[in-house]
Structures are given as structure tokens and as C-alpha cells.
Design a protein around this motif. Structure first.
Motif, short mmCIF file in Angstrom:
data_model
loop_
_atom_site.label_atom_id
_atom_site.label_comp_id
_atom_site.label_asym_id
_atom_site.label_seq_id
_atom_site.Cartn_x
_atom_site.Cartn_y
_atom_site.Cartn_z
N LEU A 50 4.24 -15.23 -9.64
CA LEU A 50 3.25 -16.32 -10.23
C LEU A 50 2.34 -15.75 -11.10
O LEU A 50 1.57 -16.00 -12.18
N ILE A 51 1.70 -14.45 -10.21
CA ILE A 51 0.52 -13.92 -10.54
C ILE A 51 0.88 -12.31 -11.14
O ILE A 51 1.48 -11.68 -10.63
N ASN A 52 0.41 -12.25 -12.67
CA ASN A 52 0.47 -10.93 -13.33
C ASN A 52 -0.72 -10.20 -12.51
O ASN A 52 -1.49 -10.35 -12.88
N GLU A 53 -0.18 -8.88 -11.91
CA GLU A 53 -1.18 -8.10 -11.21
C GLU A 53 -1.82 -6.77 -12.10
O GLU A 53 -2.31 -6.06 -11.43
N THR A 54 -1.33 -6.86 -13.20
CA THR A 54 -1.91 -5.73 -13.96
C THR A 54 -3.16 -5.39 -14.24
O THR A 54 -3.78 -4.34 -14.13
N ARG A 55 -4.14 -6.60 -14.24
CA ARG A 55 -5.48 -6.51 -14.24
C ARG A 55 -5.92 -5.89 -12.99
O ARG A 55 -6.84 -5.10 -13.24
N LEU A 56 -5.40 -6.20 -11.82
CA LEU A 56 -5.99 -5.70 -10.52
C LEU A 56 -5.61 -4.11 -10.39
O LEU A 56 -6.45 -3.29 -10.07
N TRP A 57 -4.54 -3.73 -10.89
CA TRP A 57 -4.01 -2.45 -10.83
C TRP A 57 -4.73 -1.61 -11.65
O TRP A 57 -5.25 -0.39 -11.51
N GLY A 58 -5.14 -2.03 -12.92
CA GLY A 58 -6.12 -1.51 -13.87
C GLY A 58 -7.25 -0.84 -13.38
O GLY A 58 -7.98 -0.07 -13.50
N LEU A 59 -7.97 -2.13 -12.54
CA LEU A 59 -9.22 -1.95 -11.78
C LEU A 59 -9.30 -0.78 -10.83
O LEU A 59 -10.04 -0.03 -10.57
N TRP A 60 -8.03 -0.70 -10.33
CA TRP A 60 -7.90 0.32 -9.09
C TRP A 60 -7.56 1.45 -9.69
O TRP A 60 -8.26 2.44 -9.38
N ALA A 61 -7.01 1.67 -10.93
CA ALA A 61 -6.77 2.90 -11.68
C ALA A 61 -8.30 3.37 -12.03
O ALA A 61 -8.62 4.47 -11.74
N ASP A 62 -9.19 2.44 -12.55
CA ASP A 62 -10.54 2.67 -12.80
C ASP A 62 -11.37 3.53 -11.65
O ASP A 62 -12.07 4.40 -11.58
N ALA A 63 -11.17 2.74 -10.56
CA ALA A 63 -11.88 3.29 -9.24
C ALA A 63 -11.51 4.41 -8.81
O ALA A 63 -12.25 5.13 -8.12
N CYS A 64 -10.27 4.73 -8.85
CA CYS A 64 -9.48 6.11 -8.47
C CYS A 64 -9.93 7.32 -9.48
O CYS A 64 -9.33 8.32 -9.37
N GLY A 65 -10.27 6.81 -10.60
CA GLY A 65 -10.65 7.94 -11.66
C GLY A 65 -9.43 8.52 -12.71
O GLY A 65 -9.37 9.51 -12.96
N VAL A 66 -8.28 7.54 -12.35
CA VAL A 66 -6.99 8.02 -13.38
C VAL A 66 -6.78 7.02 -14.10
O VAL A 66 -7.46 5.96 -14.30
N SER A 67 -5.91 7.15 -15.14
CA SER A 67 -5.43 6.18 -16.24
C SER A 67 -4.54 5.24 -15.81
O SER A 67 -3.83 5.54 -14.56
N PRO A 68 -4.49 4.08 -16.27
CA PRO A 68 -3.66 3.16 -15.85
C PRO A 68 -2.17 3.52 -15.73
O PRO A 68 -1.38 3.26 -14.94
N LEU A 69 -1.83 4.38 -16.45
CA LEU A 69 -0.45 5.06 -16.91
C LEU A 69 -0.18 5.89 -15.58
O LEU A 69 0.89 5.74 -14.82
N THR A 70 -1.20 6.46 -15.26
CA THR A 70 -1.13 7.44 -14.04
C THR A 70 -0.66 6.76 -12.75
O THR A 70 0.04 6.90 -11.72
N MET A 71 -1.63 5.45 -12.68
CA MET A 71 -1.71 4.59 -11.37
C MET A 71 -0.27 4.10 -11.44
O MET A 71 0.37 3.74 -10.30
N ALA A 72 0.24 3.50 -12.60
CA ALA A 72 1.74 2.86 -12.72
C ALA A 72 2.61 3.95 -12.36
O ALA A 72 3.58 3.65 -11.49
N ALA A 73 2.51 5.32 -12.66
CA ALA A 73 3.71 6.35 -12.41
C ALA A 73 3.60 6.39 -10.89
O ALA A 73 4.69 6.56 -10.25
N ALA A 74 2.54 6.67 -10.11
CA ALA A 74 2.25 6.75 -8.89
C ALA A 74 3.02 5.28 -8.08
O ALA A 74 3.66 5.68 -7.05
N THR A 75 2.67 4.32 -8.48
CA THR A 75 3.25 3.15 -8.09
C THR A 75 4.62 3.22 -7.86
O THR A 75 5.58 2.85 -7.06
N GLY A 76 5.24 3.42 -9.25
CA GLY A 76 6.64 3.52 -9.41
C GLY A 76 7.27 4.47 -8.43
O GLY A 76 8.49 4.58 -8.01
N ALA A 77 6.62 5.61 -8.19
CA ALA A 77 7.08 6.60 -7.33
C ALA A 77 7.34 6.21 -5.86
O ALA A 77 8.25 6.47 -5.25
N THR A 78 6.39 5.23 -5.45
CA THR A 78 6.25 4.88 -4.01
C THR A 78 7.50 3.98 -3.96
O THR A 78 8.13 3.76 -2.81
#
Length: 248
Positions: A50-78
Motif C-alpha cells: 500500500l505504501i511506497n517507501e522510497t521517501r523513507l529510504w531516501g531519508l535514510w540515505a541522507d542520514a547515512c551520508g550516501v546517495s539514494p542509489l548507493t542505499m538502494a544498491a546496499a538494500t538490493g545486496a541484502t
């Protein structure tokens, strides 16, 4: 909706259905198909269903000091490694991610209408109007219940895992879910979710009819190796178009 972990309440869609039934004085006015539908449930997962979590993961990327693409790649790896998504934080060099969670949640501000997939509310309303009972239950903090209700998600029954006790994929989650729905025959319940490990496999083991929505990271990368899904769709709109296949 659910007012407590143990007390289901009646949402407005259910109230409208009951009103239509009271208005029909002739019990034979409803066709046989509608009688069958009225005892069937669609139970929906929350995140990436129901909920698109893109906005939340983008904020996590900012908090971790990485780009949204890098955060997405790390999530995909897990996902590819069949590890917890929480391991993505270690992959981007932030093992102490929990210390940053208050910052992220404050910036996020909870679920907002813009986070709903465009087909979410129309699908819930269409299925309810057709006579199906609707539930929303997923692995979420208890406060997401109120946030969902505030943006228009008002099913017959709603509960988040923190209030329910067990989390998916624990079989107890589905036992509690059935109890909150009034103990229907599990075969009369279609569980709709994006993850094979949390949604499709465990709901099939509980005797439900799994509907796999292949969107979001898990929906795209997972494979239903055991063929548990009763129906595989790319969107909830497609589910509405193919709803009869769920019960075939």
C-alpha cells in the motif's frame, strides 16, 4: 480498524455494506456470487504493497551520508544474499544506524498521502464495494495504524505487528491475523504482499491464498521458487482486474 491489540472495530466500508444489507428486505435479492464474496477477505501488507517507501529510504540515505542509489544498491545486496534489510546499513559503513533513527523518523513525519501507491485506496474501495471484507496487517510500529487511518486507509480490521505481538514470517502472526478477522476459514482469506519470505510463503503455510505484488525491491528481486503464490501481479490495479483468479 483496530482500537486495541485485541478488539477489532468496524470501518466505514463495513458500515456501508451493512447498511445496504439492511436496506434489502428480501434476503434473496443478493446473487449467490455476492453471498460467497461476503465471507471472503483480502488482507493487505503495508510497506511496498500500500505504501511506497522510497521517501523513507531516501531519508535514510541522507542520514547515512550516501546517495539514494548507493542505499538502494546496499538494500538490493541484502535481498540477494537473503539477509535482513538492516544489514544494508553496515554495508554503507553505518553499523550504529539505530542512533540515527530518531532523526530519520522526525524528518519523515510518518505516512503521508503522497506515500500511498496510486492504486492503493481505489483497490481497497473497489474490493469493499464488491462485497469483500478488507484487512490491513503488516510488520509496522503500532503508531502506523493511526497514520494509515488519517490518509484514508479504513478497512474492516487493521492492526500492526507491534500491537499484534508476533511479526512476519512467524506463523503466529497469521494466527493472530485470522483471530482478529473473526476466525474465517483461512482458505477464504487472500493475503496480499510484496515479499516471498514474509508474505507469500508464510500465508500459504497458514492455509491462505497468497497474492504476490511484484513491486518494490523485494517484489522485484525475490523469486517464488516453490510456486506458493495463487496470483502474481505487478500492481493492485491488476489484482482488481484478475480478482476471480484468486478464488479459482
Amino acid at each position: 480498524m483496530l482500537t486495541s491489540a485485541n478488539e477489532p472495530s468496524v470501518g466505514p466500508w463495513a458500515q456501508r455494506r451493512r447498511g445496504r444489507r439492511r436496506a434489502a428486505r428480501d434476503p434473496g435479492a443478493f446473487p449467490d456470487r455476492r453471498a460467497r464474496v461476503s465471507r471472503r477477505w483480502f488482507c493487505f501488507d503495508v510497506g511496498e504493497t500500500l505504501i511506497n517507501e522510497t521517501r523513507l529510504w531516501g531519508l535514510w540515505a541522507d542520514a547515512c551520508g550516501v546517495s539514494p542509489l548507493t542505499m538502494a544498491a546496499a538494500t538490493g545486496a541484502t535481498i540477494a544474499l537473503e539477509r535482513s534489510h538492516q544489514d544494508a546499513f553496515a554495508l554503507v559503513g553505518v553499523p550504529d544506524w539505530r542512533e540515527r533513527e530518531p532523526q530519520v523518523q522526525a524528518a519523515y513525519g510518518g505516512f503521508a498521502a503522497r506515500d500511498l501507491y496510486p492504486d492503493a485506496l481505489p483497490t481497497l474501495a473497489t474490493l469493499a464495494a464488491a462485497g469483500y471484507r478488507i484487512a490491513v496487517m503488516g510488520n509496522q510500529p503500532a503508531h502506523r495504524h493511526g497514520e494509515l487511518a488519517a490518509i484514508g486507509v479504513t478497512p474492516d480490521v487493521m492492526a500492526m505487528s507491534q500491537a499484534m505481538g508476533p511479526e512476519k514470517p512467524d506463523p503466529a502472526f497469521f494466527t493472530v491475523a485470522l483471530r482478529l478477522m473473526g476466525d474465517p476459514d483461512p482458505h477464504d482469506v487472500a493475503y496480499v504482499g510484496d515479499r516471498v519470505d514474509n508474505d507469500v510463503g508464510p500465508s500459504a503455510a497458514a492455509g491462505m491464498r497468497p497474492v504476490w505484488v511484484r513491486r518494490g525491491p523485494w517484489g522485484v528481486l525475490h523469486e517464488d521458487c516453490h510456486g506458493h503464490a495463487r496470483l502474481v501481479v505487478r500492481s493492485l490495479r491488476e489484482l482488481v482486474d484478475r480478482v476471480d483468479e484468486v478464488w479459482a
